[in-house]
Design a protein around this motif. Structure first.
Motif, short mmCIF file in Angstrom:
data_model
loop_
_atom_site.label_atom_id
_atom_site.label_comp_id
_atom_site.label_asym_id
_atom_site.label_seq_id
_atom_site.Cartn_x
_atom_site.Cartn_y
_atom_site.Cartn_z
N VAL A 54 6.65 -6.73 -15.86
CA VAL A 54 5.75 -5.90 -16.67
C VAL A 54 4.69 -5.27 -15.76
N ILE A 55 4.11 -4.18 -16.21
CA ILE A 55 2.94 -3.60 -15.55
C ILE A 55 1.73 -4.24 -16.22
N SER A 56 1.03 -5.09 -15.50
CA SER A 56 -0.10 -5.79 -16.11
C SER A 56 -1.42 -5.05 -15.89
N ALA A 57 -1.46 -4.13 -14.93
CA ALA A 57 -2.64 -3.30 -14.70
C ALA A 57 -2.20 -2.03 -13.99
N ARG A 58 -2.87 -0.95 -14.28
CA ARG A 58 -2.54 0.33 -13.62
C ARG A 58 -3.83 1.11 -13.43
N ASN A 59 -4.05 1.62 -12.25
CA ASN A 59 -5.25 2.39 -11.89
C ASN A 59 -6.53 1.59 -12.10
N ALA A 60 -6.49 0.29 -11.84
CA ALA A 60 -7.68 -0.55 -11.98
C ALA A 60 -8.61 -0.32 -10.78
N VAL A 71 0.85 -1.19 0.00
CA VAL A 71 0.00 0.00 0.00
C VAL A 71 0.89 1.24 0.00
N ALA A 72 0.63 2.12 -0.95
CA ALA A 72 1.41 3.35 -1.06
C ALA A 72 0.53 4.40 -1.70
N HIS A 73 1.04 5.62 -1.73
CA HIS A 73 0.28 6.69 -2.37
C HIS A 73 1.22 7.60 -3.14
N GLY A 74 0.63 8.35 -4.04
CA GLY A 74 1.35 9.39 -4.75
C GLY A 74 2.63 8.95 -5.42
N HIS A 75 3.67 9.74 -5.17
CA HIS A 75 4.94 9.53 -5.85
C HIS A 75 5.55 8.18 -5.49
N SER A 118 9.59 7.59 -12.97
CA SER A 118 8.22 7.59 -12.43
C SER A 118 7.45 8.83 -12.88
N ARG A 119 8.17 9.87 -13.28
CA ARG A 119 7.49 11.07 -13.76
C ARG A 119 6.72 10.81 -15.05
N LEU A 120 7.02 9.71 -15.72
CA LEU A 120 6.32 9.36 -16.96
C LEU A 120 4.93 8.79 -16.69
N LEU A 121 4.68 8.42 -15.44
CA LEU A 121 3.38 7.86 -15.05
C LEU A 121 2.55 8.94 -14.36
N GLY A 122 1.28 8.97 -14.63
CA GLY A 122 0.41 9.87 -13.88
C GLY A 122 0.26 9.37 -12.46
N HIS A 123 -0.19 10.25 -11.59
CA HIS A 123 -0.44 9.82 -10.21
C HIS A 123 -1.54 8.78 -10.20
N PRO A 124 -1.41 7.76 -9.36
CA PRO A 124 -2.47 6.75 -9.28
C PRO A 124 -3.75 7.37 -8.72
N HIS A 125 -4.87 6.90 -9.19
CA HIS A 125 -6.16 7.38 -8.70
C HIS A 125 -6.42 6.77 -7.33
N PRO A 126 -7.09 7.49 -6.43
CA PRO A 126 -7.39 6.95 -5.10
C PRO A 126 -8.21 5.66 -5.18
N GLY A 127 -7.85 4.71 -4.36
CA GLY A 127 -8.62 3.47 -4.26
C GLY A 127 -8.46 2.53 -5.45
N VAL A 171 7.07 5.25 -7.97
CA VAL A 171 8.43 4.70 -7.88
C VAL A 171 8.38 3.19 -7.68
N LEU A 172 7.43 2.72 -6.88
CA LEU A 172 7.27 1.27 -6.68
C LEU A 172 6.89 0.57 -7.99
N THR A 173 6.35 1.30 -8.92
CA THR A 173 6.00 0.73 -10.22
C THR A 173 7.21 0.63 -11.14
N VAL A 174 8.06 1.65 -11.16
CA VAL A 174 9.16 1.66 -12.13
C VAL A 174 10.41 0.92 -11.67
N ARG A 175 10.67 0.86 -10.36
CA ARG A 175 11.90 0.22 -9.90
C ARG A 175 11.98 -1.27 -10.25
N PRO A 176 10.90 -2.05 -10.09
CA PRO A 176 10.99 -3.47 -10.49
C PRO A 176 11.23 -3.65 -11.99
#
Length: 74
Positions: free
Chosen positions: A67-73, A24-28, A45-54, A32-37
């Motif tokens: 790979v990123i298999s889902a984002r902001n689902a 569980v994380a928020h914002g920036h 990480s600046r290339l990704l928009g901020h995740p939507h709440p929830g 970063v947790l998305t791009v480091r793996p």
């Protein structure tokens, strides 16, 4: 931020491969947790928009590569 994020990821990687691990994380930090793996610098990480709440993002592997298999689902 990359050092702290990598420390979290280093604790997660050895967990048994029998299921998912929720982080569980928020914002920036979530970005970063998305791009480091993916092997990218934290600045990517600046290339990704901020995740939507929830919402959820899901990292997986394909052919042994992360790979990123889902984002902001919902």
């Amino acid at each position: 931020m990359a050092v702290r994020t990598d420390a979290v990821l280093d604790r997660i990687r050895p967990l048994p491969g029998e299921g998912d691990v929720a982080v569980v994380a928020h914002g920036h930090l979530a970005r970063v947790l998305t791009v480091r793996p993916l092997g990218l610098d934290a600045s990517a990480s600046r290339l990704l928009g901020h995740p939507h709440p929830g919402t959820l993002s899901h990292l997986a592997t394909e052919d042994g590569q992360p790979v990123i298999s889902a984002r902001n689902a919902p």
